[in-house]
Design a protein around this motif. Structure first.
Motif, PDB file in Angstrom:
ATOM      1  N   SER A  47       0.846  -1.189   0.000  1.00 50.17           N
ATOM      2  CA  SER A  47       0.000   0.000   0.000  1.00 50.17           C
ATOM      3  C   SER A  47       0.884   1.242   0.000  1.00 50.17           C
ATOM      4  CB  SER A  47      -0.930  -0.002   1.204  1.00 50.17           C
ATOM      5  OG  SER A  47      -0.180  -0.159   2.376  1.00 50.17           O
ATOM      6  N   PRO A  48       0.441   2.305  -0.660  1.00 54.88           N
ATOM      7  CA  PRO A  48       1.256   3.534  -0.673  1.00 54.88           C
ATOM      8  C   PRO A  48       1.441   4.081   0.740  1.00 54.88           C
ATOM      9  CG  PRO A  48      -0.750   3.774  -1.993  1.00 54.88           C
ATOM     10  CD  PRO A  48      -0.812   2.440  -1.357  1.00 54.88           C
ATOM     11  N   LEU A  49       2.621   4.607   1.002  1.00 52.08           N
ATOM     12  CA  LEU A  49       2.904   5.126   2.349  1.00 52.08           C
ATOM     13  C   LEU A  49       2.294   6.505   2.557  1.00 52.08           C
ATOM     14  CD1 LEU A  49       6.608   3.975   2.706  1.00 52.08           C
ATOM     15  CD2 LEU A  49       4.613   3.032   3.854  1.00 52.08           C
ATOM     16  N   VAL A  50       2.128   7.230   1.439  1.00 51.33           N
ATOM     17  CA  VAL A  50       1.480   8.545   1.525  1.00 51.33           C
ATOM     18  C   VAL A  50       0.469   8.646   0.394  1.00 51.33           C
ATOM     19  CG1 VAL A  50       3.394   9.769   2.619  1.00 51.33           C
ATOM     20  CG2 VAL A  50       3.337   9.555   0.134  1.00 51.33           C
ATOM     21  N   LYS A  51      -0.441   9.588   0.498  1.00 50.31           N
ATOM     22  CA  LYS A  51      -1.441   9.758  -0.559  1.00 50.31           C
ATOM     23  C   LYS A  51      -0.746  10.186  -1.843  1.00 50.31           C
ATOM     24  CE  LYS A  51      -5.377  10.751   2.364  1.00 50.31           C
ATOM     25  NZ  LYS A  51      -6.228  11.810   2.954  1.00 50.31           N
ATOM     26  N   GLN A  52      -1.068   9.491  -2.945  1.00 52.40           N
ATOM     27  CA  GLN A  52      -0.397   9.773  -4.222  1.00 52.40           C
ATOM     28  C   GLN A  52      -0.978  11.033  -4.874  1.00 52.40           C
ATOM     29  OE1 GLN A  52       2.274   7.654  -5.383  1.00 52.40           O
ATOM     30  NE2 GLN A  52       2.033   7.117  -3.241  1.00 52.40           N
TER      31      GLN A  52
END
Lengths: 480, 329
Positions: free
Chosen positions: B324-329
């Motif tokens: 899952s992405p670590l920060v909002k893309q």
């Protein structure tokens, strides 16, 4: 007259036979009452495949044998000898790796000759591959200290150890046959024990490391690059530019000349041999370190960016990266067999060991675990054995911990005699380690509780005593 | 008669040799099949770790546990997830970086990368202070375009620069990097003669691990040119298990894993020979516990088993676990 003579002769003959039979029975009883239990002290000794560049440790193995006559520990009146089955003079002299030791050991230990006047191979303490053992009153055992045992190719299924230099596999678990004889040369008791000696994993990383840095992926190339790396520390010393024997070529260097090592019998660095020179171009001066070899080695590998990023980010817990794991798996005793205990649970991982400053006292009681206590600073997942203050009769020779240097059972029997070598405690996961206990406890009259068998630590009284018990149980561990 | 007999026996021996050869090939084929790995045992091998009161023990072992179980199609139980996140939270230092184990207080780019990857596989991106991690990595930036290892070891290396680029990429923070300068620093490690990248500038042979790190970082920076790509593929093809390697070459597990990952970055399906890869994995597989050793003849470790599973993922024998992405893309 003839009849009387015949009768007399018959009486004499039958008397003689009776005496002989009695003597034989008596002798048999005496012989049968002797037992010998022999163990390697540490459960594993390290060796290197080459000695041209530097020496970590020499071929050096120690066997301790306790001779028991019923409930008495025998200290006199017998001769105890050993012979390493797989290591003969001819085998070692023909071995290319051991030949490197034969050539370089006089340079590493000035004054030492690895072959004596009789043409026999000797270790640095003078012990041969077959020799007698000397009684040591402190340990109450016959000892052979410094046997020059070395892993060899036997051509059998015992050849399990990977050769990091690409040669054939070798046998790291050698066998010592121990014989006890009385003053007339009659054999009173015999046994066999494992003599473990193996290569570690150092070359597995250091050879590629050399090639990654522009040096040949050979022991010589590795030594040259190791010198460059060593020169990057605060000492500025390039060990590959040290010429201890003055022959114009760098090496061989004994690490403990500069970094003291209790495994070499040192409590301070002895310094360099008088003939030591520096190769042309060297800009450093020789000095001695206050840090132990164990300290600098462990600390560097745990902290080095190069080690962590290029080879193993988890080296702090992967002891077999360096210690003999290459299909040897030196940690093989009952702790491994029954649970998920790992080296770090008793000794600590490298970061814990550094944080607790264990390596200021390497190989010593201050830093080693006991049956009842983990090493200082260890956050173990497992509980130790319940503490029993009265079952310790340890001594401190400045080398090894309170399992190896300790006696129990009224202070008479070495812990290892019943329990097996450190790191190979009975029952071991290596079948060869269990042969001795299986033989001693192999009497069909002996019985074992569920879950135990003859491979377990000696627990049947009648192994040594007579008419006590044939049932395996925990024997008294008390000192008094 | 004797001649015939000798001829017959020779013929029989030849036939036997041919049959044995086919049998051996068949055995090798059988070995070279992921179906021969008992993944249920492999799962148990990792789940054994759960019984330890100090679970997950270290940052690397936390990663091994999470990645391996996810690669095997498992979901991490909430209680384990909680333990791992708690461990990782404690491993994050005041400077924002992560440590490798509780007794070592030197946060580094290496363990920060491993911790963040673990978090991404756990699908719990908000659990750690990623902003602090970003600041930590940026604090290691050097004027040569590279990045250092930790505050006490600031020298730029190829490996530490890779960690920094990877982490900053995953945190949407590559705008803080002078891409051209960093790419120039990385290209200084290239080996023109053999292709690939080496650990040191100028000296030494190329290695798959560092080649992967270099091409990954260049790709992430948008600086991977076609010449570098071709040269790197040329190197990878010649590594053990590469399509142009000799059958006698002995692979190194880690190197093999990175060679496969590099080939993926370089979008090549022809650089590595999957059959050779599976044959090698068959040799290091330990049936008794379902683990894999680091080299043939060695015992299994969590690290080497995790790496072997990674290899099986890379060659498509196991599904790629989602990150899952670590920060909002």
């Amino acid at each position: 007259m003839k009849s009387i003579k015949n009768k007399t002769l018959a009486v004499i003959a039958s008397s003689a036979i009776a005496i002989l039979l009695f003597a034989a029975v008596a002798m048999s009883a005496t012989t049968a009452s002797y037992k010998v239990i022999a163990r390697n002290d540490l459960g594993m000794h390290c060796a290197c495949p080459t000695f041209e560049g530097f020496l970590l440790l020499p071929p050096f193995n120690t066997i301790r044998a306790q001779v028991l006559n019923g409930s008495s520990v025998v200290s006199t009146g017998v001769t105890v000898s050993y012979a390493i089955v797989e290591n003969t003079d001819a085998v070692l002299k023909a071995d290319p790796y051991y030949s490197s030791w034969l050539v370089n050991s006089p340079k590493l230990f000035p004054g030492f000759q690895p072959i004596n006047a009789q043409g026999k191979i000797v270790g640095i303490t003078g012990k041969m591959l077959s020799d007698t053992m000397t009684y040591d009153a402190v340990s109450k055992s016959y000892q052979a200290v410094g046997i020059p045992a070395y892993p060899v190719v036997t051509g059998t299924t015992k050849d399990i150890m990977i050769d990091p230099l690409g040669g054939p596999k070798r046998d790291p678990y050698l066998t010592a046959n121990i014989t006890v004889k009385n003053s007339t040369g009659t054999t009173l008791a015999t046994t066999s024990t494992t003599v473990p000696v193996a290569f570690g994993g150092c070359c597995t990383c250091h050879l590629p490391l050399a090639s990654q840095n522009g040096y040949p992926a050979t022991p010589a190339g590795s030594f040259a690059y190791l010198g460059v790396m060593h020169a990057q520390n605060s000492s500025k010393i390039n060990i590959a530019m040290i010429d201890p024997d003055g022959d114009g070529v760098g090496g061989p260097v004994r690490c403990s000349w500069c970094h003291w090592d209790p495994a070499m019998g040192e409590s301070a660095a002895p310094g360099w041999p008088s003939a030591t020179k520096l190769l042309p171009g060297a800009t450093f001066t020789l000095k001695k370190s206050v840090y132990s070899f164990s300290d600098v080695l462990h600390r560097y590998h745990a902290k080095s960016q190069k080690v962590l990023t290029q080879f193993d980010a988890n080296i702090a817990t992967n002891c077999y990266d360096c210690h003999p794991g290459n299909n040897v798996n030196c940690f093989r005793g009952s702790h491994k067999g029954k649970t998920a205990i790992w080296c770090t649970d008793c000794h600590g991982n490298l970061n814990e060991r550094i944080a607790a400053n264990q390596m200021a006292h390497p190989w010593q009681q201050q830093s080693l675990p006991t049956c009842f206590e983990k090493s200082p600073g260890v956050n173990s997942a497992f509980a130790c054995h319940p503490h029993d203050t009265s079952n310790s009769k340890s001594w401190d020779p400045g080398l090894f911990g309170k399992f190896i240097d300790n006696r129990g059972h009224k202070g008479s029997v070495l812990c290892e005699s019943c329990h097996g070598s450190a790191h190979a405690e009975a029952p071991s996961t290596l079948a060869a380690d269990n042969v001795q206990n299986s033989t001693l406890q192999g009497n069909a009259a002996f019985t074992f509780p569920a879950g135990k068998d003859k491979t377990y630590a000696i627990g049947v009284c009648n192994v040594c005593h007579t008419s006590k018990s044939n049932v395996w149980a925990r024997p008294p561990h008390l000192t008094n | 008669m004797r001649k015939i007999s000798r001829f017959t026996s020779t013929l029989l021996l030849l036939l036997l040799a041919i049959v044995a050869s086919f049998a051996s090939d068949a055995f090798a084929m059988e070995k070279a099949d992921a179906k021969n790995f008992d993944f249920a045992k492999t799962r148990e091998f990792f789940q054994d770790m759960e019984s330890r009161p100090d679970f997950p023990v270290s940052t690397v072992l936390a990663y091994d546990y999470v990645y391996s179980l996810r690669a095997l199609g498992e979901t991490i139980e909430p209680a384990r997830k909680k333990s791992i996140i708690k461990y990782l939270q404690e491993a994050q230092q005041k400077d924002g970086g992560f440590i490798g184990g509780k007794a070592n207080n030197d946060a580094s780019a290496l363990f920060t990368d491993i911790a963040l990857d673990t978090l991404a596989y756990l699908d719990n991106p908000g659990a750690l202070d990623t902003e602090a991690a970003k600041k930590f990595i940026l604090s290691l930036k050097n004027s040569d375009g590279g990045f250092g290892f930790c505050s006490a070891s600031r020298e730029s290396t190829m490996a530490t620069t890779y960690f920094a680029v990877k982490i900053l990429g995953s945190l949407n923070a590559l705008s803080s990097v002078d891409k051209a300068k960093t790419a120039s620093f990385i290209k200084g490690f290239e080996r023109k003669e053999t292709g690939g990248f080496g650990y040191m500038k100028g000296n030494g042979v190329a290695a798959a691990k560092i080649t992967y790190m270099a091409v990954y970082a260049l790709n992430e920076l948008g600086m991977l040119d076609e010449t570098t790509r071709k040269n790197s593929l040329r190197f990878l093809e010649a590594t053990p298990c590469g399509t142009k390697s000799s059958n006698d070459d002995t692979p190194d597990l880690n190197e093999l894993s990175y060679a496969l990952q590099a080939a993926k970055v370089l979008t090549s399906k022809n650089a590595m020979d999957d059959k050779k890869v599976l044959t090698f994995l068959g040799k290091i597989y330990i049936p008794v516990n379902g683990g894999f050793g680091p080299l043939e003849g060695y015992g299994s470790t969590p690290d080497s088993t995790s790496t072997a599973l990674r290899i099986l993922v890379e060659i498509g024998k196991l599904k790629t676990p989602a990150m899952s992405p670590l920060v909002k893309q």
